[in-house]
Design an enzyme around this catalytic site. Structure first.
Site, PDB file in Angstrom:
ATOM      1  N   ASP A 130      -1.655 -19.303  -9.288  1.00 48.71           N
ATOM      2  CA  ASP A 130      -2.315 -18.139  -8.690  1.00 48.71           C
ATOM      3  C   ASP A 130      -3.843 -18.224  -8.782  1.00 48.71           C
ATOM      4  OD1 ASP A 130       0.156 -16.866  -7.984  1.00 48.71           O
ATOM      5  OD2 ASP A 130       0.412 -16.314 -10.082  1.00 48.71           O
ATOM      6  N   HIS A 163      -0.213 -12.185  -4.545  1.00 48.48           N
ATOM      7  CA  HIS A 163       0.117 -12.006  -5.960  1.00 48.48           C
ATOM      8  C   HIS A 163       0.025 -10.520  -6.322  1.00 48.48           C
ATOM      9  CE1 HIS A 163       0.690 -13.123 -10.096  1.00 48.48           C
ATOM     10  NE2 HIS A 163      -0.340 -12.378 -10.437  1.00 48.48           N
TER      11      HIS A 163
HETATM   12  C1  GAR Z   1       5.490 -10.294  -4.409  1.00 49.35           C
HETATM   13  O1  GAR Z   1       5.043  -9.160  -5.114  1.00 49.35           O
HETATM   14  C2  GAR Z   1       4.559 -11.469  -4.640  1.00 49.35           C
HETATM   15  O2  GAR Z   1       3.230 -11.117  -4.806  1.00 49.35           O
HETATM   16  C3  GAR Z   1       5.121 -12.035  -5.926  1.00 49.35           C
HETATM   17  O3  GAR Z   1       6.492 -12.005  -5.715  1.00 49.35           O
HETATM   18  C4  GAR Z   1       6.813 -10.819  -4.968  1.00 49.35           C
HETATM   19  C5  GAR Z   1       7.765 -11.205  -3.872  1.00 49.35           C
HETATM   20  O4  GAR Z   1       8.297 -10.066  -3.261  1.00 49.35           O
HETATM   21  N1  GAR Z   1       4.587 -13.349  -6.159  1.00 49.35           N
HETATM   22  C6  GAR Z   1       4.171 -13.758  -7.347  1.00 49.35           C
HETATM   23  O5  GAR Z   1       4.336 -13.124  -8.387  1.00 49.35           O
HETATM   24  C7  GAR Z   1       3.475 -15.110  -7.357  1.00 49.35           C
HETATM   25  N2  GAR Z   1       2.888 -15.369  -8.601  1.00 49.35           N
HETATM   26  P1  GAR Z   1       9.121 -10.170  -1.893  1.00 49.35           P
HETATM   27  O6  GAR Z   1      10.107 -11.339  -2.055  1.00 49.35           O
HETATM   28  O7  GAR Z   1       9.844  -8.868  -1.795  1.00 49.35           O
HETATM   29  O8  GAR Z   1       8.156 -10.406  -0.786  1.00 49.35           O
END
Ligand code: GAR
Length: 204
Positions: free
Chosen positions: A144, A108
């Site tokens: 989360d 997260h």
């Molecule tokens: C990441 O920053 C992850 O932590 C977030 O989505 C992004 C995905 O990036 N997740 C959340 O916000 C979950 N609540 P990516 O697709 O480039 O790995």
């Protein structure tokens, strides 16, 4: 250790894991990558890396319970030791987590328990915090929530946008995800004996 990674979007954290496995920094097998909707770049990356992929489209099911059951079956088919939610923007049920022995890891882009949800970076900026960061944790069926494994702080710069801050957080997050997985994977076998044998060097 076999893992299944779940994505909803770009999959840059997933790519960091793929790269770490490829160059030997991570001793695990990415058994499959799954998504909750068709057409994600995360699935495209995985296919390009020769990793099996699947999609359990949330919109193709009459309700969340039916989708959750289908997702559980699709993931279980790959018999993972651990499931990773890497930018997977859906809440799974307690049944799903139980099916994998509670081994459901999430990343997260905020210092939980602050700023959970789909807009952790935006919410932290809107609040005006001077320090935020990222969290890797064992996920439960909440948004989360669940025991924290690792966190790292990132300072918020002047005039920062959601995009610039999220990208700087993701640089740290990718490293934290890889190092957390490394700490959970069984120790790698040394390539040569750790100690000289007595026959070579005599008793000390
Ligand atoms: C990441 O920053 C992850 O932590 C977030 O989505 C992004 C995905 O990036 N997740 C959340 O916000 C979950 N609540 P990516 O697709 O480039 O790995």
């Amino acid at each position: 250790m076999r893992i299944v990674v779940l994505v909803s979007g770009t999959g840059s954290n997933l790519q960091a894991v793929i790269d770490a496995v490829k160059d030997g920094r991570l001793d695990l097998e990415i058994a499959a990558v799954g998504a909750d909707r068709p057409g994600t770049y995360g699935i495209e990356r995985s296919a390009a890396a020769g990793i099996p992929t699947f999609v359990v489209d949330f919109k193709a099911y009459p309700d969340r319970a039916a989708w959750n059951a289908a997702l559980t079956g699709a993931v279980a088919a790959f018999a993972p030791d651990l499931v990773v939610s890497s930018g997977f923007m859906r809440i799974v049920s307690a049944d799903f987590i139980e099916a994998f022995g509670g081994k459901y890891l999430n990343t997260h882009p905020a210092l939980l328990p602050a700023f959970p949800g789909a807009h952790g970076v935006r919410d932290a900026l809107a609040y005006g915090v001077k320090v935020t960061g990222c969290t890797v944790h064992w996920a439960d069926a909440g948004v989360d929530t669940g025991p924290i494994i690792a966190q790292e702080a990132v300072a918020v710069g002047d005039g920062e946008t959601e995009e610039s801050l999220h990208e700087r957080i993701k640089v740290v997050e990718r490293r934290l995800l890889v190092s957390t997985l490394a700490s959970l994977a069984p120790a790698q076998k040394p390539e040569y004996p750790a100690h000289p044998t007595n026959s070579q060097h005599g008793p000390f």
